[in-house]
Scaffold this motif. Structure first.
Motif, PDB file in Angstrom:
ATOM      1  N   LEU A  55       0.833  -1.202   0.000  1.00  0.00           N
ATOM      2  CA  LEU A  55       0.000   0.000   0.000  1.00  0.00           C
ATOM      3  C   LEU A  55       0.869   1.253   0.000  1.00  0.00           C
ATOM      4  O   LEU A  55       0.629   2.196  -0.758  1.00  0.00           O
ATOM      5  N   ARG A  56       1.913   1.249   0.803  1.00  0.00           N
ATOM      6  CA  ARG A  56       2.845   2.387   0.840  1.00  0.00           C
ATOM      7  C   ARG A  56       3.517   2.577  -0.522  1.00  0.00           C
ATOM      8  O   ARG A  56       3.589   3.682  -1.046  1.00  0.00           O
ATOM      9  N   GLN A  57       4.011   1.505  -1.116  1.00  0.00           N
ATOM     10  CA  GLN A  57       4.679   1.602  -2.417  1.00  0.00           C
ATOM     11  C   GLN A  57       3.728   2.096  -3.497  1.00  0.00           C
ATOM     12  O   GLN A  57       4.111   2.916  -4.345  1.00  0.00           O
ATOM     13  N   ALA A 170     -10.098  -6.801  12.411  1.00  0.00           N
ATOM     14  CA  ALA A 170     -10.623  -7.576  13.538  1.00  0.00           C
ATOM     15  C   ALA A 170      -9.495  -7.949  14.498  1.00  0.00           C
ATOM     16  O   ALA A 170      -9.678  -7.941  15.713  1.00  0.00           O
ATOM     17  N   ALA A 171      -8.324  -8.265  13.984  1.00  0.00           N
ATOM     18  CA  ALA A 171      -7.229  -8.752  14.816  1.00  0.00           C
ATOM     19  C   ALA A 171      -6.445  -7.642  15.505  1.00  0.00           C
ATOM     20  O   ALA A 171      -6.046  -7.779  16.663  1.00  0.00           O
ATOM     21  N   TRP A 172      -6.187  -6.524  14.815  1.00  0.00           N
ATOM     22  CA  TRP A 172      -5.321  -5.474  15.348  1.00  0.00           C
ATOM     23  C   TRP A 172      -6.049  -4.173  15.643  1.00  0.00           C
ATOM     24  O   TRP A 172      -5.416  -3.199  16.046  1.00  0.00           O
ATOM     25  N   GLY A 173      -7.330  -4.105  15.404  1.00  0.00           N
ATOM     26  CA  GLY A 173      -8.063  -2.858  15.624  1.00  0.00           C
ATOM     27  C   GLY A 173      -7.790  -1.872  14.500  1.00  0.00           C
ATOM     28  O   GLY A 173      -7.637  -2.239  13.347  1.00  0.00           O
ATOM     29  N   ARG A 174      -7.679  -0.597  14.844  1.00  0.00           N
ATOM     30  CA  ARG A 174      -7.452   0.456  13.853  1.00  0.00           C
ATOM     31  C   ARG A 174      -5.958   0.633  13.616  1.00  0.00           C
ATOM     32  O   ARG A 174      -5.185   0.850  14.539  1.00  0.00           O
ATOM     33  N   LEU A 175      -5.574   0.530  12.340  1.00  0.00           N
ATOM     34  CA  LEU A 175      -4.179   0.713  11.944  1.00  0.00           C
ATOM     35  C   LEU A 175      -4.072   1.941  11.058  1.00  0.00           C
ATOM     36  O   LEU A 175      -4.864   2.112  10.137  1.00  0.00           O
ATOM     37  N   ARG A 176      -3.088   2.795  11.339  1.00  0.00           N
ATOM     38  CA  ARG A 176      -2.859   4.003  10.536  1.00  0.00           C
ATOM     39  C   ARG A 176      -1.528   3.881   9.820  1.00  0.00           C
ATOM     40  O   ARG A 176      -0.533   3.498  10.393  1.00  0.00           O
ATOM     41  N   LEU A 177      -1.555   4.234   8.535  1.00  0.00           N
ATOM     42  CA  LEU A 177      -0.355   4.272   7.713  1.00  0.00           C
ATOM     43  C   LEU A 177      -0.261   5.678   7.133  1.00  0.00           C
ATOM     44  O   LEU A 177      -1.170   6.128   6.463  1.00  0.00           O
ATOM     45  N   VAL A 178       0.842   6.364   7.420  1.00  0.00           N
ATOM     46  CA  VAL A 178       1.066   7.713   6.896  1.00  0.00           C
ATOM     47  C   VAL A 178       2.145   7.623   5.835  1.00  0.00           C
ATOM     48  O   VAL A 178       3.228   7.083   6.078  1.00  0.00           O
TER      49      VAL A 178
END
Length: 181
Positions: A55-57, A170-178
């Motif tokens: 996603l970052r790439q 579901a497993a890690w909750g909310r994840l943010r990628l900047v």
């Protein structure tokens, strides 16, 4: 006079050996069970790392141009955001012989039935690849542009200097990628 072991001494030694053997087998079973749990956690973590990296790439390689192609309708410049779907043009795809696309194509990220999928396609019609499930257990995907001037609504055809992607899992909750461009 030679003296050997008595029957009671042999029975006591066998009982001790049996107890120690049972404890060893139970400990070994626990080790194998723990190994299986850690292997599953490791596989899920590796899938998350691969997904966030891809996603970052893709965001770092976004192109500010327009095209039409095989992933649906026309992809305009910038990043198109719909609920659970992100679509944009991307540079850096492998060049194919006789393909005038010059390494450009489109990428589509979407959440369907708890799965985050990525589909990449060349800029030419008929060159789309299949959607690949990147991560299981994703309930939402959102994207917010960063670094745009305050005030009027930004032109959606322009790329922002950065983006914040949020995945609800579901497993890690909310994840943010900047991602800074």
């Amino acid at each position: 006079m030679r003296r050997g072991f008595t029957l009671i001494e042999l029975l006591a030694a066998m009982a001790i050996l049996a107890v120690v053997s049972i404890m060893g087998v139970q400990a070994l079973g626990g080790v194998f069970q723990q190994r299986a749990v850690l292997s599953r956690v490791d596989d899920r973590s590796a899938a998350l790392i691969r997904t966030l990296s891809a996603l970052r790439q893709d965001l770092e390689a976004a192109l500010p141009v327009a095209t039409t192609g095989t992933l649906g309708d026309t992809v305009t410049a910038g990043i198109e955001v719909e609920p659970g779907r992100l679509r944009w043009l991307r540079a850096g795809l492998a060049d194919l012989p006789g393909d005038p696309a010059r390494g450009a194509g489109r990428v589509l990220w979407s959440v369907t039935e708890g799965r985050l999928s990525r589909q990449a396609a060349r800029a030419l019609p008929g060159t789309g690849g299949p959607a690949r499930v990147m991560l299981e257990g994703v309930t939402a995907l959102t994207l917010v542009p960063l670094g745009l001037p305050e005030g009027d609504a930004p032109d959606p055809r322009l790329l922002a200097p950065g983006y914040e992607v949020t995945l609800e899992t579901a497993a890690w909750g909310r994840l943010r990628l900047v991602v800074a461009r």
